[in-house]
Design a protein around this motif. Sequence first.
Motif, PDB file in Angstrom:
ATOM      1  N   PHE A 190     -15.346   2.706   9.161  1.00 24.41           N
ATOM      2  CA  PHE A 190     -16.257   3.179   8.121  1.00 24.41           C
ATOM      3  C   PHE A 190     -17.183   4.257   8.637  1.00 24.41           C
ATOM      4  O   PHE A 190     -17.727   5.025   7.877  1.00 24.41           O
ATOM      5  N   PHE A 236     -10.446   6.384  -5.629  1.00 23.80           N
ATOM      6  CA  PHE A 236     -11.440   6.833  -4.662  1.00 23.80           C
ATOM      7  C   PHE A 236     -11.370   5.979  -3.391  1.00 23.80           C
ATOM      8  O   PHE A 236     -11.389   6.501  -2.271  1.00 23.80           O
ATOM      9  N   LYS A 237     -11.289   4.658  -3.567  1.00 21.27           N
ATOM     10  CA  LYS A 237     -11.198   3.754  -2.416  1.00 21.27           C
ATOM     11  C   LYS A 237      -9.910   3.988  -1.631  1.00 21.27           C
ATOM     12  O   LYS A 237      -9.893   3.937  -0.395  1.00 21.27           O
ATOM     13  N   GLU A 238      -8.814   4.243  -2.347  1.00 23.61           N
ATOM     14  CA  GLU A 238      -7.536   4.483  -1.699  1.00 23.61           C
ATOM     15  C   GLU A 238      -7.599   5.756  -0.852  1.00 23.61           C
ATOM     16  O   GLU A 238      -7.123   5.787   0.293  1.00 23.61           O
ATOM     17  N   GLU A 243     -12.207   4.567  -9.584  1.00 24.14           N
ATOM     18  CA  GLU A 243     -12.818   3.884  -8.445  1.00 24.14           C
ATOM     19  C   GLU A 243     -11.754   3.408  -7.462  1.00 24.14           C
ATOM     20  O   GLU A 243     -11.908   3.531  -6.241  1.00 24.14           O
ATOM     21  N   GLU A 244     -10.645   2.886  -7.975  1.00 29.81           N
ATOM     22  CA  GLU A 244      -9.555   2.435  -7.114  1.00 29.81           C
ATOM     23  C   GLU A 244      -8.934   3.616  -6.366  1.00 29.81           C
ATOM     24  O   GLU A 244      -8.620   3.523  -5.171  1.00 29.81           O
ATOM     25  N   LYS A 274       0.826  -1.200   0.000  1.00 31.00           N
ATOM     26  CA  LYS A 274       0.000   0.000   0.000  1.00 31.00           C
ATOM     27  C   LYS A 274       0.864   1.255   0.000  1.00 31.00           C
ATOM     28  O   LYS A 274       1.950   1.273   0.566  1.00 31.00           O
ATOM     29  N   LYS A 317     -10.316   7.114   0.365  1.00 27.48           N
ATOM     30  CA  LYS A 317     -11.253   6.868   1.455  1.00 27.48           C
ATOM     31  C   LYS A 317     -10.564   6.153   2.616  1.00 27.48           C
ATOM     32  O   LYS A 317     -10.723   6.510   3.786  1.00 27.48           O
ATOM     33  N   GLU A 318      -9.787   5.130   2.299  1.00 26.71           N
ATOM     34  CA  GLU A 318      -9.078   4.380   3.340  1.00 26.71           C
ATOM     35  C   GLU A 318      -8.077   5.267   4.077  1.00 26.71           C
ATOM     36  O   GLU A 318      -7.978   5.226   5.313  1.00 26.71           O
ATOM     37  N   GLU A 332     -10.049   7.521   6.419  1.00 25.72           N
ATOM     38  CA  GLU A 332     -10.591   6.792   7.567  1.00 25.72           C
ATOM     39  C   GLU A 332      -9.543   6.636   8.665  1.00 25.72           C
ATOM     40  O   GLU A 332      -9.858   6.738   9.860  1.00 25.72           O
ATOM     41  N   HIS A 388     -14.870  10.257  -7.579  1.00 24.06           N
ATOM     42  CA  HIS A 388     -16.086   9.518  -7.246  1.00 24.06           C
ATOM     43  C   HIS A 388     -16.598   8.757  -8.474  1.00 24.06           C
ATOM     44  O   HIS A 388     -16.629   9.288  -9.584  1.00 24.06           O
TER      45      HIS A 388
END
Length: 380
Positions: free
Chosen positions: A89, A49-51, A46-47, A3, A53-54, A57, A33
């Motif tokens: 989350f 965006f997820k990265e 999308e990837e 990561k 977001k993590e 968090e 998004h």
Amino acid sequence: MSKRDYYEVLGLAKNASEEEIKKAYRKLAMKHHPDRNQGADGKKSEEQFKEAKEAYEMLSDAQKRAAYDQYGHAGVDPNLGGRGGAEGFGGFAEAFGDIFGDIFGGNGRGGRGAGGQQVFRGSDLSYAMEITLEEAAHGKETQIRIPAYETCETCKGNGAKPGTSPISCTTCHGSGAVQMRQGFFSIQQTCPTCHGSGKIIPEPCVTCHGQGRIKKNKTLEVKIPPGINEGMRIRSSGNGEPGPNGGPNGDLYIEIRIKPHDIFERDGDDLHCTVPVAMTSAALGGTIEVPTLGGKAEIELPEGTQHGKTFRLRGKGIKGVRSSYPGDLYCHVSVETPIKLTEHQRKLLKELDEGFRKAGDRHSPTSKTWSDRVKDLFKA
């Protein structure tokens, strides 16, 4: 695959403040998004965006950020023995709620008003207006009456019976919204008790029934532009229904309906009309008058004009709202057969018919062609 560093993902230094972390995440979330990125680059966005977001968090939670700063990914990844978990989350849902309006349009129906209660944009209204073809062609200024709302004079707009006051909603504590958990996600929705107002009215006003406003009618000046066509709409901003809890008004849309005309039919910017012509006038030719929206015009009929012949008058149509030049007027000839003949007229027509028959097909070229086709049909 290893990561990336969370600070690198958000483009921040390790001493970034909470506000800087949140701001960086908002920017990346709006950029990547999935709803904003379709097609070939959708998977990559999308990837990303997820990265992002993590990363948010973990870094938005003080304990997880401290563990990450000390141990790296191992300090927050439960699969590596770290202390992180699925409860992270909840932080995402909270931050995502802040940027939801930006991603899907900050001028949407929902929002927050003074005091924290939810406010909504008022509904749009539709008004059907019927006008004549002449009014559509030349434009028109008129007035319409539409429903409107005014502050209730009895309760002065607070919706409560005089001598009483609204109280803070006990369900949402005056915020107008409640948060509900569904699995890993925390979802914010309008309070079901106060419907987003943040207040409850124990004793509603008898005049407005707790609405704080009463329905009346108001008069609006409407300007119909020249050349408007059937089905077009005129938008009157802010003249729709008022928004709940002080939200912005909706809009009023005036939809145009054009009455059928006795003479003309409209086709875009062009006009069509049927012009009845006497049989003798069609045969002999001459000048006839035809109507237009701007007055009268003349058409020269050539000798032997046939039924269905079309004459085009340029520029005698309608200039549309988006057109540079007016359309044309098409006059379709309808040759009339005489009726209710006198004996003298009948005798004259019989003599004329005999003359035509003796002359053969020279006076009826269309009949000659049709007769030949019929003969060929029966020979086949």
